[in-house]
Motif scaffolding. Structure first.
Motif: not given
Ligand code: ATP
Ligand code: MG
Lengths: 329, 254, 286
Positions: C164, C184, C186-187
């Motif tokens: 992340t 991603n 959004d995440r």
């Protein structure tokens, strides 16, 4: 054709004359104060829109009003200049400062420009607090004289000791400002601003000095903020560093956005409605911020074009309903 | 007319263009080809002032223009189109072209704000010229349409028309045919042909080898920022290194 | 000026820097990853402090537990705000900024109507002084330095070590490229809002322990945070640390050299000069 022009002149004439008549019907210092604020907010939100037209979101208006207010005050109090000259210089100094800081600022695109303008407003407030020999610090300056009387011996003698006359004054400033802003927007410069808003690389590629024009838009917008700040200090007869802070600036932005920044009338409507309406609901004063925020959120999420987009939206909805009915029949 | 000397551009550690020499004579049409990421668009950005080179210089009509701004270069007659569609989507097609007449004729700030007689005359002149350009590129029928709602091929054509309205001496076209259908490619090729005949100098980036070969008298091939070949379309077709570069990039020469 | 005053003010500088960095990191994470300026960041900071105030005084929990709970709650609030408020406005930076202004009005006035306008205070768990080389150093200041820089180190480890974190770095440097690589957004946006708000809440709680909490304390934090990210480079994560250190140390040390007022101006002046010559900040990219 002639009839249309007549209607046009009539409706604009009424719109122009009407505000001048209000004090004949409703009086009282408080009402007059609100009227003055409304008119000021119209100038501010409309000039903010000019900057927005060139694709920039500015939060420097509070800072520029502070600059204007202190300039006008100091010129009158320390140098004894005529209040009118001081007012004009207040606007000009704001425009010049905006022009100077504008060149590095406009190199920043999008949200980054907005961030540095927030910072500019904070910086001006801080300067006004710290530069005590000039500004008397956080206490501010009091007993600023009202605008000088306009005297033509034997014919005319307008004084501004009454608030109502200050209202007339700011109304005239507003009309002149709106005419200027309208002329700029509907000139080729306005077209250029809108082109830059849509694609500054393309505008640049056909020969537009985009940096220069963005600075120009910023500077013109700030001129009106400077004038309005100067007027306010003369009307209230006082100025303090945090009179026009971050929150004040944010409110101007809210007027523009809620009214709708796509049309000239948008900020005018927004400023008018959002200044008057909270006063109408004065008993619910503690909910005023929630009301503001609520309206703002509603507009941001549901009405991207603001209040001016409402008729269009209703029309499409009505059109759809009508069509359904027709289909059913 | 245009001379590129030792042009180099680094992005961080990446040399997008290195030590490039190209020169273009007046009235010539030169192709700039190469596989994806070869540095073609970067060359355009360097020539038109959208980027500053790390090294090297660009000379136009005998003057060093290396550090000049794009709007200044547009005034000198260097105008480019963009690889990604770039138009004013909220304006009508006509207004896009009117806008692009920003420099010629020039209308000053006070002229326009005060709406003087001279500004009105110039506006009328611009309108007339704009219609001429729309006729030339074949967009006259959609003059009143909002540009953002046009079909893709029309948008690309509008991009070229905007550049033409700025009255270039040197026109740089970045993949003008990308996203066009066969018919639109045909009309656009005819258009470029016509511009050539009018004596316009053109530098053209193209992926499509066949189009480039048809239009250009001379072709420059870039790979990894370096010039690997230069010559007539026939020479380029035969060139081993070029074939390798394209095959290496997994592309087939049409 | 004696040596202990100097050391004390350097420590003050570092503790201010710790707070500024925590606030600025949140701002810059959200700015670089979501491309919006979250102007209600100061309100998150303020509510984080109120959270600790209520949890310690009303529920009687210990400060550290309260800090953890309040931080997690604010992180959660961040996620909610991202989903409800900022995600629908992605790509429209101006409307997102205006929406965050709406949030300022709402959050500030909610707290005002619950807690009232008077400043509140709670006990700092760090009391007493530490004597090093004959210099008395107050523990509460020292704790901020330790906390602040510990968290910065942890954040850098997180960015270095986790997927992340790497994705966050990638997006902050090149949005389009990162999207193409299949990250991603959004995440990662949710993670950025969680982290940003959590860091702001910790900063608020630490400041609340030394001084006091009030509904309008967020404005100061926002302005300092903005100053730091402008100085350090808009959208740059290391820049926030560098900028925070510079402004914190100026704020800490200048007052003993000149008057407090001038000290404030020097920090701002430095930023104006930076803006004039390098508007993208010390380590920002164009
Ligand atoms: N502004 C930039 N910053 C960093 N790297 C860039 C930038 N512009 C281009 N590059 C890199 O430079 C290299 C050359 O890019 P360029 O766009 O010039 O290639 P191209 O030949 O036009 O390719 P294509 O055929 O895909 O259009 C690429 O690797 C690209 O990622
Ligand atoms: Mg390219």
């Amino acid at each position: 054709m002639n009839k249309r022009i007549l209607i046009w002149i009539l409706s604009y004439g009424i719109l122009t004359v009407f505000p001048f008549l209000i004090p004949l019907f409703i009086t009282g210092p408080y009402v007059t104060h609100i009227l003055i604020l409304t008119v000021m907010n119209i100038i501010l939100a409309s000039s903010l829109r000019l900057i927005n037209l060139s694709g920039q979101l500015s939060l420097a208006h509070g800072g520029m009003m502070t600059i204007g207010a202190y300039t006008s005050t100091l010129l009158v109090v320390k140098l004894g200049l005529s209040s009118w000259v001081a007012l004009l210089l207040a606007g000009l100094l704001a425009a010049v400062i905006a022009g100077l800081v504008g060149f590095p600022f406009v190199r920043l695109k999008g949200i980054y420009f907005a961030i540095v303008t927030i910072f500019l407003t904070a910086m001006v407030t801080l300067m006004a607090q710290q530069w005590r020999s000039l500004t008397s610090g956080s206490y501010g300056i009091y007993n600023i004289p009202r605008p000088d009387p306009i005297v033509i011996p034997g014919i005319l003698n307008i004084t501004f000791t009454s608030s109502v006359n200050c209202y007339y004054l700011v109304l005239v400033i507003m009309l002149v400002s709106l005419i200027m802003l309208y002329a700029i927007e509907h000139s080729r410069i306005g077209l250029t601003f809108r082109g830059i808003q849509q694609s500054d690389s393309l505008a640049e590629s056909v020969g537009v000095n985009t940096a220069g024009l963005k600075v120009l838009a910023f500077s013109i917008g700030c001129f009106f903020a400077g004038i309005t700040g100067g007027f306010y200090s003369q009307y209230i007869m006082a100025i303090a560093p945090d009179t026009f802070g971050f929150l004040f600036t944010v409110y101007i932005l809210i007027y523009m956005t809620v009214g709708g920044s796509g049309k000239f009338i948008g900020p005018i409507l927004g400023a008018f409605i959002l200044t008057i309406l909270p006063e109408v609901m004065r008993p619910l004063k503690q909910f005023q911020p929630f009301f503001f925020a609520g309206v703002l959120m509603l507009v941001i999420f549901l009405m991207p074009e603001g209040i001016v987009g409402l008729p269009g939206r209703l029309k499409t909805i009505a059109g759809r309903l009508f069509k359904e009915q027709q289909e059913r029949a | 007319m245009l001379k590129i000397e030792g042009l180099t551009k680094h992005f961080g550690g990446l040399a997008a263009v290195s030590d490039l020499d190209v020169s273009i004579g007046p009235g010539e049409t030169v192709g700039l080809i190469g596989p994806n990421g070869a540095g073609k668009t970067t060359v355009f950005n360097l020539v038109t002032g959208f980027l500053r080179p790390t090294k090297g210089r660009v000379v136009f009509e005998g003057k060093d223009i290396t550090t000049k701004k794009p709007h200044y270069l547009a005034g000198k007659g260097i105008v480019r189109t963009f690889q990604a569609t770039n138009i004013f989507p909220d304006f009508t097609v006509l207004k896009n072209i009117v806008f692009a007449h920003y420099l010629r004729p020039r209308i000053s700030f006070w002229e326009t704000v005060c709406h003087t007689q001279s500004s009105r005359r110039k506006e009328a002149e611009i309108l007339q010229r704009s219609h001429k350009i729309l006729e030339l590129v074949g967009l006259e029928p959609v003059a009143g349409t909002t540009a953002g709602t046009l079909a893709h091929g029309y948008k690309r054509l509008l991009g070229i028309a905007i550049a033409l309205a700025a009255e270039p001496k040197l026109l740089l076209l970045d993949e003008p045919f990308s996203g066009m259908n066969a018919e639109e490619v045909g009309t656009t090729m005819q258009l470029i042909d016509r511009l050539e005949q009018r004596g316009l100098t053109i530098l053209l980036i193209e992926h499509n080898m066949r189009a480039a070969m048809n239009l250009c008298q001379r072709i420059v091939v870039l790979n990894f920022g370096k010039k690997i070949a230069e010559g007539s379309p026939e020479d380029i077709r035969e060139n081993k290194e070029v074939i390798q570069a394209y095959l290496g990039a997994g592309e087939v020469i049409a | 000026m004696d040596i202990s005053t100097l050391l004390q003010s350097i420590l003050n500088g570092f503790s201010s820097a710790g707070i500024y960095i925590l606030v600025a990191l949140g701002l810059t994470l959200v700015l670089s990853i979501m491309n919006i300026v979250q102007l209600a960041h100061g309100e998150i900071y303020m509510i984080g402090a109120y959270g600790v105030y209520y949890i310690t005084t009303s529920l009687g929990l210990n400060f550290f537990l309260a800090l953890v709970i309040s931080t997690l709650l604010m992180g959660g609030l961040g996620i909610v705000l991202e989903r409800l408020c900022f995600r629908p406005l992605r790509g429209q930076f101006d409307r997102a900024a205006i929406a965050s202004i709406g949030l300022i009005l709402i959050l500030q006035n909610v707290v005002l109507s619950i807690a009232g306008g008077d400043p509140r205070s709670y006990m700092s768990p760090f009391t007493g002084v530490l004597k090093i080389l004959g210099v008395a150093i107050s523990w509460d200041r020292l704790s901020i330095v330790l906390f602040g820089f510990g968290l910065v180190a942890a954040l850098f480890l997180f960015i270095r070590m986790t997927k992340t974190g790497q994705a966050m770095l990638a997006i902050s440097q090149d949005r389009d490229g990162a999207a193409l690589q299949g990250i991603n957004i959004d995440r990662i946006s949710m993670a950025a809002m969680f982290l940003g708000c959590a860091l702001a809440a910790i900063a608020g709680a630490l400041v609340g322990a030394i001084f006091s909490v009030s509904p309008t304390m967020g404005g100061f934090a926002l302005m300092k945070g903005i100053a730091v990210i402008i100085l350090g480079g808009l959208g740059s994560i290391p820049g926030a640390v560098v900028g925070g250190l510079i402004i914190g140390l100026i704020d800490g040390i200048m007052p003993i050299l000149t008057t407090t007022h001038i000290a404030g101006l020097i920090g701002f002046g430095a930023i104006i000069i930076i803006l004039l010559f390098r508007p993208q900040g010390i380590s920002g990219h164009e």
